[in-house]
Design an enzyme around this catalytic site. Structure first.
Site, mmCIF file in Angstrom:
data_model
loop_
_atom_site.group_PDB
_atom_site.id
_atom_site.type_symbol
_atom_site.label_atom_id
_atom_site.label_comp_id
_atom_site.label_asym_id
_atom_site.label_seq_id
_atom_site.Cartn_x
_atom_site.Cartn_y
_atom_site.Cartn_z
ATOM 1 N N ASN A 149 0.800 -1.227 0.000
ATOM 2 C CA ASN A 149 0.000 0.000 0.000
ATOM 3 C C ASN A 149 0.833 1.278 0.000
ATOM 4 O O ASN A 149 0.339 2.342 -0.338
ATOM 5 C CB ASN A 149 -0.944 0.014 1.209
ATOM 6 C CG ASN A 149 -0.250 -0.312 2.505
ATOM 7 O OD1 ASN A 149 0.461 -1.303 2.609
ATOM 8 N ND2 ASN A 149 -0.425 0.520 3.503
ATOM 9 N N GLN A 178 -4.938 -3.718 -2.085
ATOM 10 C CA GLN A 178 -4.438 -2.697 -3.015
ATOM 11 C C GLN A 178 -4.355 -3.202 -4.460
ATOM 12 O O GLN A 178 -4.304 -2.400 -5.386
ATOM 13 C CB GLN A 178 -3.054 -2.188 -2.571
ATOM 14 C CG GLN A 178 -3.083 -1.394 -1.280
ATOM 15 C CD GLN A 178 -3.793 -0.050 -1.417
ATOM 16 O OE1 GLN A 178 -3.946 0.480 -2.517
ATOM 17 N NE2 GLN A 178 -4.233 0.497 -0.302
ATOM 18 N N SER A 198 -11.371 -5.078 0.033
ATOM 19 C CA SER A 198 -12.056 -3.986 0.741
ATOM 20 C C SER A 198 -12.765 -3.090 -0.273
ATOM 21 O O SER A 198 -12.132 -2.595 -1.216
ATOM 22 C CB SER A 198 -11.004 -3.181 1.522
ATOM 23 O OG SER A 198 -11.565 -1.987 1.985
ATOM 24 N N THR A 236 -25.725 -8.825 11.289
ATOM 25 C CA THR A 236 -26.598 -8.567 10.146
ATOM 26 C C THR A 236 -25.798 -7.974 8.989
ATOM 27 O O THR A 236 -25.046 -7.024 9.171
ATOM 28 C CB THR A 236 -27.732 -7.597 10.562
ATOM 29 O OG1 THR A 236 -28.412 -8.180 11.676
ATOM 30 C CG2 THR A 236 -28.701 -7.337 9.426
ATOM 31 N N CYS A 323 -3.603 5.093 7.429
ATOM 32 C CA CYS A 323 -3.734 4.801 8.867
ATOM 33 C C CYS A 323 -2.479 5.167 9.631
ATOM 34 O O CYS A 323 -2.533 5.386 10.828
ATOM 35 C CB CYS A 323 -4.072 3.347 9.150
ATOM 36 S SG CYS A 323 -4.338 2.350 7.762
HETATM 37 C C1 LIG Z 1 -2.925 -3.364 2.052
HETATM 38 C C2 LIG Z 1 -4.069 -2.981 2.930
HETATM 39 N N1 LIG Z 1 -4.629 -3.911 3.702
HETATM 40 C C3 LIG Z 1 -5.681 -3.633 4.500
HETATM 41 C C4 LIG Z 1 -6.207 -2.362 4.570
HETATM 42 C C5 LIG Z 1 -7.355 -2.075 5.488
HETATM 43 O O1 LIG Z 1 -8.549 -1.942 4.758
HETATM 44 P P1 LIG Z 1 -9.812 -1.191 5.373
HETATM 45 O O2 LIG Z 1 -9.546 0.275 5.291
HETATM 46 O O3 LIG Z 1 -10.960 -1.625 4.509
HETATM 47 O O4 LIG Z 1 -9.981 -1.667 6.772
HETATM 48 C C6 LIG Z 1 -5.638 -1.350 3.785
HETATM 49 C C7 LIG Z 1 -6.113 0.036 3.880
HETATM 50 O O5 LIG Z 1 -5.435 0.979 3.574
HETATM 51 C C8 LIG Z 1 -4.541 -1.669 2.941
HETATM 52 O O6 LIG Z 1 -3.954 -0.750 2.164
#
Ligand SMILES: Cc1ncc(COP(=O)(O)O)c(C=O)c1O
Length: 380
Positions: A149, A178, A198, A236, A323
């Site tokens: 990412n 990604q 996601s 749900t 994050c």
């Molecule tokens: C490689 C990767 N895995 C997992 C996630 C987490 O996904 P989510 O934001 O849907 O929780 C991300 C989010 O940036 C990501 O880039």
């Protein structure tokens, strides 16, 4: 506005929002209810499951809906650990995983599991031999992300899958968050047992995602409750979000077919122009890398200063991953690739979607030049 932070999240497609709205207003029943409204919602749920499965070339009963990438990663990793802890307590992963994988591993470590973090080379890629050497009698899971990412580097998932095929007791989990919609991945050919996606990374809505669990693979559920999703994920289902995610995936895969070559041209242009600028170092490898991510350092500046300087010009980029960007720590992915701490602290991530244009790329490069010159003058 020029939005270049698509690895953090994408703008939902208009059609996706329309689907969400329609399902939320007209088909709001609980899919577990016995009456007709519930039946209608349940029908939409299974249609979406079938549609997503078909797009991913897997079976519908292999798709389990979740709230997103973080949840799918947690379910895959901790669910495997809980299920097979009697068989062994060793897990292999890499040094460049998303925090939802890393932190899950650290939690398992505190519960007595042994975790091996495989290093990466200067391109941010693991070596198969390192994984092979790490495997022991105790190994129950290997978890490796597909596209990183932060840098866009791609891991050799097919080769890892081929290696793990020889070990029938080891499950293979891939974080495909990604890569989906940008770099194809054939779950069967790669012998993947568990795979995370996601919705909000491909123009669906936040709070939607799925975990692929290969038929025949059993993992312990983490949520107890009403037994939805074949008892694997109680709660749900977010029917409107799931219908929207199915539509987003279909539209994104169509766009991928039509537009990925243009995206590569835009990425290569950005890379080439950045490399011409004094004091800029590009970290994304030339190969193997995804078409949408470019990571680079503006030496001498803290990344957040540059992010805000670009924002003043209406251009949105990221420091590292969304994050981690507020923690102001040097990116562990870049450090693992051998990038110095100072360079890692000044790194910027540009991430494209199929909506971005070459004109925007030109404006971005102009803005980087202008902002760099202005900030340098202020500092001198
Ligand atoms: C490689 C990767 N895995 C997992 C996630 C987490 O996904 P989510 O934001 O849907 O929780 C991300 C989010 O940036 C990501 O880039």
């Amino acid at each position: 506005m020029i939005y270049l932070d698509n690895s953090a999240t994408t703008k939902p497609y208009r059609e996706v929002l329309e689907s969400f709205n329609k399902v939320s207003t007209e088909y709001f029943g609980n899919p577990s209810s016995l009456h007709g409204l519930g039946g209608d919602a349940e029908k939409l749920l299974s249609q979406s499951r079938e549609q997503i499965a078909k797009l991913l070339k897997v079976q519908a009963n292999e798709i389990f809906f979740t709230s997103g990438g973080t949840e799918s990663n947690n379910i895959a990793i901790k669910g495997t650990a809980l299920m097979y802890k009697g068989r062994g307590r060793h897990i292999i992963t890499t040094k460049i995983e998303h925090p939802s994988v890393n932190e899950s591993m650290e939690q398992l470590k505190s519960l007595g599991f042994r975790i091996t973090y495989i290093p990466v080379d200067k391109n941010g890629v693991v070596r198969i031999t390192d994984i092979e050497e790490a495997i022991s009698e105790e190994t129950i899971l290997v978890s490796v992300m597909h596209v990183n990412n932060e840098t866009g580097s791609i891991q050799p998932i097919k080769e890892i899958g081929q290696l793990l095929k020889k070990y029938s007791k080891i499950l293979f989990h891939v974080d495909y968050v990604q890569g989906i919609g940008k770099v194809p991945l054939h779950f069967q050919e790669c012998h993947i047992d568990l795979c995370t996606i996601s919705g909000h990374k491909f123009h669906g809505l936040k709070g939607t995602g799925a975990l692929f669990i290969r038929q025949g693979v059993r993992i312990s559920p983490l949520f107890s409750g009403g037994g939805q999703e074949w008892k694997q994920r109680s709660g749900t289902e977010n029917v409107a979000g799931i219908v929207a995610m199915a539509k987003a995936l279909r539209l994104t895969l169509q766009r991928q077919e039509q537009c990925v070559a243009d995206m590569i041209k835009i990425r290569d242009f950005i890379r080439m122009e950045l490399e011409k600028i004094d004091g800029i170092k590009v970290h994304t490898p030339v190969f193997p890398c995804a078409p949408h991510i470019i990571n680079f350092s503006i030496l001498g500046f803290k990344a957040e200063v540059f992010v805000h300087a670009l924002e003043e010009k209406g251009i949105y980029v990221s420091t590292t991953s969304a994050c981690s960007s507020k923690t102001k720590k040097a990116s562990s992915t870049l450090l693992a690739m051998g990038v110095s701490k100072d360079e890692a602290l000044s790194s910027i991530r540009v991430s494209l979607s199929y909506e971005n244009t070459m004109e925007e790329a030109v404006q971005f490069i102009d803005a980087v030049n202008e902002a760099g010159n202005r900030l340098r003058k202020v500092m001198n």
